[in-house]
Design a protein around this motif. Sequence first.
Motif, mmCIF file in Angstrom:
data_model
loop_
_atom_site.group_PDB
_atom_site.id
_atom_site.type_symbol
_atom_site.label_atom_id
_atom_site.label_comp_id
_atom_site.label_asym_id
_atom_site.label_seq_id
_atom_site.Cartn_x
_atom_site.Cartn_y
_atom_site.Cartn_z
ATOM 1 N N HIS A 37 -59.940 -157.390 -11.798
ATOM 2 C CA HIS A 37 -60.960 -156.851 -10.894
ATOM 3 C C HIS A 37 -60.550 -157.201 -9.470
ATOM 4 N N ASN A 38 -60.524 -156.204 -8.609
ATOM 5 C CA ASN A 38 -60.026 -156.396 -7.243
ATOM 6 C C ASN A 38 -58.640 -157.042 -7.235
ATOM 7 N N GLY A 39 -57.819 -156.659 -8.191
ATOM 8 C CA GLY A 39 -56.447 -157.162 -8.255
ATOM 9 C C GLY A 39 -56.296 -158.553 -8.836
ATOM 10 N N LYS A 40 -57.429 -159.187 -9.172
ATOM 11 C CA LYS A 40 -57.348 -160.570 -9.666
ATOM 12 C C LYS A 40 -57.780 -160.661 -11.129
ATOM 13 N N PRO A 41 -57.045 -161.444 -11.923
ATOM 14 C CA PRO A 41 -57.310 -161.490 -13.357
ATOM 15 C C PRO A 41 -58.367 -162.519 -13.757
ATOM 16 N N ILE A 42 -59.092 -162.183 -14.820
ATOM 17 C CA ILE A 42 -59.984 -163.131 -15.504
ATOM 18 C C ILE A 42 -59.593 -163.060 -16.977
ATOM 19 N N ALA A 43 -59.384 -164.222 -17.610
ATOM 20 C CA ALA A 43 -59.009 -164.252 -19.024
ATOM 21 C C ALA A 43 -60.077 -164.961 -19.848
ATOM 22 N N GLU A 44 -59.957 -164.837 -21.148
ATOM 23 C CA GLU A 44 -60.865 -165.410 -22.151
ATOM 24 C C GLU A 44 -62.114 -164.527 -22.304
ATOM 25 N N SER A 45 -62.282 -164.011 -23.529
ATOM 26 C CA SER A 45 -63.336 -163.027 -23.809
ATOM 27 C C SER A 45 -64.719 -163.405 -23.255
ATOM 28 N N LEU A 46 -65.181 -164.611 -23.579
ATOM 29 C CA LEU A 46 -66.545 -164.964 -23.189
ATOM 30 C C LEU A 46 -66.658 -165.177 -21.686
ATOM 31 N N VAL A 47 -65.583 -165.661 -21.076
ATOM 32 C CA VAL A 47 -65.570 -165.845 -19.612
ATOM 33 C C VAL A 47 -65.633 -164.470 -18.938
ATOM 34 N N ILE A 48 -64.905 -163.509 -19.496
ATOM 35 C CA ILE A 48 -64.916 -162.138 -18.961
ATOM 36 C C ILE A 48 -66.317 -161.541 -19.065
ATOM 37 N N LEU A 49 -66.949 -161.732 -20.220
ATOM 38 C CA LEU A 49 -68.295 -161.174 -20.414
ATOM 39 C C LEU A 49 -69.280 -161.712 -19.384
ATOM 40 N N GLU A 50 -69.240 -163.016 -19.167
ATOM 41 C CA GLU A 50 -70.170 -163.609 -18.193
ATOM 42 C C GLU A 50 -69.864 -163.114 -16.770
ATOM 43 N N TYR A 51 -68.576 -162.965 -16.489
ATOM 44 C CA TYR A 51 -68.158 -162.472 -15.169
ATOM 45 C C TYR A 51 -68.715 -161.064 -14.941
ATOM 46 N N ILE A 52 -68.528 -160.196 -15.923
ATOM 47 C CA ILE A 52 -69.034 -158.817 -15.813
ATOM 48 C C ILE A 52 -70.547 -158.831 -15.598
ATOM 49 N N ASP A 53 -71.236 -159.686 -16.353
ATOM 50 C CA ASP A 53 -72.694 -159.746 -16.251
ATOM 51 C C ASP A 53 -73.138 -160.217 -14.862
ATOM 52 N N GLU A 54 -72.363 -161.134 -14.283
ATOM 53 C CA GLU A 54 -72.734 -161.683 -12.969
ATOM 54 C C GLU A 54 -72.358 -160.753 -11.817
ATOM 55 N N ILE A 55 -71.170 -160.131 -11.904
ATOM 56 C CA ILE A 55 -70.723 -159.258 -10.819
ATOM 57 C C ILE A 55 -71.594 -157.998 -10.753
ATOM 58 N N TRP A 56 -71.830 -157.392 -11.902
ATOM 59 C CA TRP A 56 -72.658 -156.169 -11.939
ATOM 60 C C TRP A 56 -74.051 -156.533 -12.451
ATOM 61 N N ASN A 57 -74.721 -157.398 -11.689
ATOM 62 C CA ASN A 57 -76.035 -157.895 -12.118
ATOM 63 C C ASN A 57 -77.177 -156.959 -11.720
ATOM 64 N N ASP A 58 -76.809 -155.838 -11.089
ATOM 65 C CA ASP A 58 -77.829 -154.870 -10.660
ATOM 66 C C ASP A 58 -77.942 -153.696 -11.643
ATOM 67 N N ARG A 59 -77.204 -153.768 -12.745
ATOM 68 C CA ARG A 59 -77.227 -152.659 -13.708
ATOM 69 C C ARG A 59 -78.410 -152.808 -14.672
ATOM 70 N N PRO A 60 -78.845 -151.669 -15.263
ATOM 71 C CA PRO A 60 -80.004 -151.754 -16.176
ATOM 72 C C PRO A 60 -79.757 -152.692 -17.364
ATOM 73 N N VAL A 61 -78.519 -152.720 -17.876
ATOM 74 C CA VAL A 61 -78.236 -153.585 -19.026
ATOM 75 C C VAL A 61 -77.766 -154.956 -18.542
ATOM 76 N N ILE A 62 -78.444 -155.999 -19.007
ATOM 77 C CA ILE A 62 -78.047 -157.377 -18.708
ATOM 78 C C ILE A 62 -77.690 -158.017 -20.046
ATOM 79 N N LEU A 63 -76.525 -158.645 -20.111
ATOM 80 C CA LEU A 63 -76.050 -159.158 -21.403
ATOM 81 C C LEU A 63 -76.675 -160.509 -21.768
ATOM 82 N N LEU A 64 -76.702 -161.443 -20.817
ATOM 83 C CA LEU A 64 -77.292 -162.757 -21.078
ATOM 84 C C LEU A 64 -78.766 -162.728 -20.671
ATOM 85 N N PRO A 65 -79.637 -163.398 -21.450
ATOM 86 C CA PRO A 65 -81.054 -163.460 -21.051
ATOM 87 C C PRO A 65 -81.211 -164.160 -19.698
#
Lengths: 207, 207
Positions: A37-65
């Motif tokens: 993302h923006n040319g910079k890598p994030i590894a590890e499945s669960l770390v990626i999931l949390e990153y996506i949830d935090e970066i795009w926190n304005d979307r209708p779907v939120i993964l973590l409660p």
Amino acid sequence: MKGVEYEYFDEDLMNRPKSSLLLEYNPVHKKIPVLVHNGKPIAESLVILEYIDEIWNDRPVILLPQDPRDRAIARFWAKFMDDKCAPALWRSCRREGIERENAFEEACALLNVLEAELKDKQKRFFGGDTIGFVDIAGNFIGYWIGVIQEVAGVRLLTPEKFPLLCKWCCEFQNFPIIKENLPPREQLFAFFKARFERKRKTFSPAA
Amino acid sequence: MKGVEYEYFDEDLMNRPKSSLLLEYNPVHKKIPVLVHNGKPIAESLVILEYIDEIWNDRPVILLPQDPRDRAIARFWAKFMDDKCAPALWRSCRREGIERENAFEEACALLNVLEAELKDKQKRFFGGDTIGFVDIAGNFIGYWIGVIQEVAGVRLLTPEKFPLLCKWCCEFQNFPIIKENLPPREQLFAFFKARFERKRKTFSPAA
């Protein structure tokens, strides 16, 4: 699920050496998945999931409660699936002899814990009424292991032993956005069949 | 570090069966640590840390960085220390023969990754100028392994091999609030000595 646009790159796991892209973006583990993302890598499945949830926190779907306690419980189960269940399930299909038997026993005990959790919760998904962080973390159980079991001729995750977990697998696989994005079953089957046969021929160590 | 009041309960790890309190509060893993807050348990070290950081998010000390990318990087390293380094270090002190040698090699390779990370970062702590999430996650490397190595007679994490990592261990152990809360070295030494000797006598499996 978040409606984020992305470009998908396949890593050919049957070929060595690994791609220079993978080695550059995940030099520590040299494993997929990697999110760039923006040319910079994030590894590890669960770390990626949390990153996506935090970066795009304005979307209708939120993964973590939102509630800290619910978040902690979700992280606990995601970790349980990722660290405990997935490796034991994999070993139960890949090892031979006593090692396979032990892994089979261990995997059964772990899946029983998940079966009990679904029973207690009385909900459709681990995340509640819809798919969340835990369900996505459990995709190996929800989809992959079914194919791998069939290739290996192992009967572990079956509706007789784990009715609620199998019902969850079915709901997971048929959830529209999941269904549209999972690799086709025949393709996965052919991939693991080739991989398992290659191993049998070369006696290379398991991944 | 957060200034949160708490009551500490010791679990006697040398005695079986495990305490009813532990079995009640962490029925899945039956392991310490467990945090009980408002009567409800949270298990798994890193899950507990994030929970504490989120619940008491109004305190001067924040463990995880605020930026999503920095948070992901912190989670990546914490997971690396917890899932990879700590088990390999433990095995390098506990297994025998070829298994110990292999674990020693593996642990060296993993610690080299951490050494390089400290070199790249040119900071005092993994968290930057002060102790953060990654440093706390690394407490096994920062303190415990030094004692365990000595009991086992293993020379792995040494200033000759890992100068920056050993400097970090020293800074970690001497950071005031950490220093005040770590178990005394003699007590740890006696604990592991007794445990290792007991294992030698009874041939019970390693934890």
